[in-house]
Enzyme design. Structure first.
Site, mmCIF file in Angstrom:
data_model
loop_
_atom_site.group_PDB
_atom_site.id
_atom_site.type_symbol
_atom_site.label_atom_id
_atom_site.label_comp_id
_atom_site.label_asym_id
_atom_site.label_seq_id
_atom_site.Cartn_x
_atom_site.Cartn_y
_atom_site.Cartn_z
ATOM 1 N N ASP A 10 2.615 6.414 20.453
ATOM 2 C CA ASP A 10 3.898 5.685 20.336
ATOM 3 C C ASP A 10 4.950 6.721 19.891
ATOM 4 O OD1 ASP A 10 2.746 5.891 17.719
ATOM 5 O OD2 ASP A 10 4.048 4.291 16.981
ATOM 6 N N HIS A 244 -0.050 12.624 10.069
ATOM 7 C CA HIS A 244 -0.991 11.576 10.472
ATOM 8 C C HIS A 244 -1.642 11.855 11.829
ATOM 9 C CE1 HIS A 244 0.885 9.227 7.260
ATOM 10 N NE2 HIS A 244 2.054 9.468 7.817
HETATM 11 C C1 BDR Z 1 1.497 6.093 11.601
HETATM 12 O O1 BDR Z 1 2.606 5.225 11.829
HETATM 13 C C2 BDR Z 1 3.514 5.838 12.705
HETATM 14 O O2 BDR Z 1 4.804 5.691 12.188
HETATM 15 C C3 BDR Z 1 3.159 7.289 12.770
HETATM 16 O O3 BDR Z 1 3.480 7.835 14.037
HETATM 17 C C4 BDR Z 1 1.685 7.285 12.517
HETATM 18 O O4 BDR Z 1 0.974 7.081 13.714
HETATM 19 C C5 BDR Z 1 1.415 6.418 10.123
HETATM 20 O O5 BDR Z 1 1.201 5.267 9.359
HETATM 21 CA CA CA Z 2 2.076 7.313 15.862
#
Ligand code: BDR
Ligand code: CA
Length: 322
Positions: A10, A244
């Site tokens: 995303d 992340h």
């Molecule tokens: C996740 O949420 C999204 O905003 C970031 O891309 C990551 O995948 C972190 O909680």
């Molecule tokens: Ca993400």
């Protein structure tokens, strides 16, 4: 032989870093990117994927558009907090021109199902946004659920969530989908906030990308600086931005970067804990565990790998196979 990988993104700033990590990894053959929603609308995510692939010199990699909203909803709007953290365009307002290439006609879900049928154990799928595409593929194809190897970014087992005391952002987008995936998948690895918030990037590192003075290096530095600034506001105690999504790709390359806890997982879909990832009490005594949750991470080693691999892409030298 390089391991085949599909990224379900995303995109999203750390999704862009995950893409760069994959393209900087010679152990990987990125066979496609499937777009999901979350940080952005699905069509904006697909646009960013195409634009980044062209910027990184890999416009040969196909992009597939996925589901546009959660299983239990009939639409999706970007949350204010997502736009604050990732920018309105998802990539921290970095200006990356539209790609020449277009998205594929085949849907993301069909591509996922077909790829697992074709490649089986040679393929790993790394979702880093809402897991609606993955759950839909499992619902349509029991073979997909049975055979897919999945390493997802999402969830929080030993720490609180980041959108509520219980829920992490990706799980929160579609708790029913995440629940379906962890209950029906046979090989699911969770890379959650337990480990991703231990891995942080600062302006010191982005400076190195900027110093390459390449279009890719500048865009990566611009986007990531936006992300670090947002983290300085929402989580100043961390002292950097959470890595992340690239950590999930790193674990797909090298699982020894994390300590894994075998467990049968579920996701709460009702009540105040909606979106919580936790052990499934009904499968507690089942000797076969279908999930592994990362509960420890080798921070220094991961950061070295990240700077090495994303550094290649920032210099304009993407190396992933094809
Ligand atoms: C996740 O949420 C999204 O905003 C970031 O891309 C990551 O995948 C972190 O909680
Ligand atoms: Ca993400």
């Amino acid at each position: 032989m390089a391991k085949k990988i599909i990224l379900d993104l995303d995109t999203g700033i750390d999704d862009a870093l995950a893409l760069a990590y994959a393209l900087g990894s010679e152990e990987l053959d990125l066979i496609g990117v499937t777009a999901t929603y979350g940080n952005v609308l699905v069509e904006d995510g697909a646009r960013n994927d195409l634009a980044l692939l062209e910027l990184f010199g890999r416009s040969d990699i196909p992009v597939f558009v996925g589901e546009s909203h959660a299983l239990s909803r009939d639409g999706f709007e970007v949350l204010e907090i997502s736009a604050f953290i990732h920018g309105k365009n998802g990539i921290g307002e970095a200006q990356i021109p539209d790609a020449q290439a277009n998205v594929q006609e085949q849907s993301a879900v069909d591509f996922l199902i077909e790829s697992v049928e074709r490649y089986g154990d040679e393929l790993v799928i790394v979702p880093t946004g809402a897991m609606t595409n993955i759950a839909t593929a499992m619902q349509r194809s029991p073979e997909f659920a049975e055979r897919a190897h999945i390493v997802f970014m999402g969830g929080a087992l030993t720490v609180p969530g980041n959108v509520s005391p219980w829920a992490e952002a990706n799980i929160n987008q579609d708790p029913e989908a995440a629940d379906y995936v962890v209950r029906h998948g046979k090989d699911v690895t969770m890379i959650g906030l337990d480990v991703t918030l231990q891995t942080l990037l600062t302006y010191e590192e982005t400076k190195q990308w900027r110093a390459f003075d390449t279009p890719a290096g500048t865009a990566l530095a611009d986007a990531t600086d936006f992300y670090i600034t947002a983290y300085d506001t929402v989580a100043p105690h961390l002292g950097g931005c959470g890595l992340h999504d690239p950590l999930a790709v790193a674990v797909a390359v090298d699982p020894s970067l994390v300590d894994l806890l075998p467990i049968n997982l579920k996701v709460d879909t009702e009540g105040p804990t909606r979106g919580r990832t936790i052990g499934d009490e009904t499968r507690l005594n089942d000797p076969q565990k279908t999930a592994n949750v990362a509960v420890g991470v080798q921070v220094e080693r991961f950061l070295e790998e990240l700077m090495k691999r994303i550094g290649r892409v920032a210099r304009g030298e993407a190396v992933a196979a094809r």
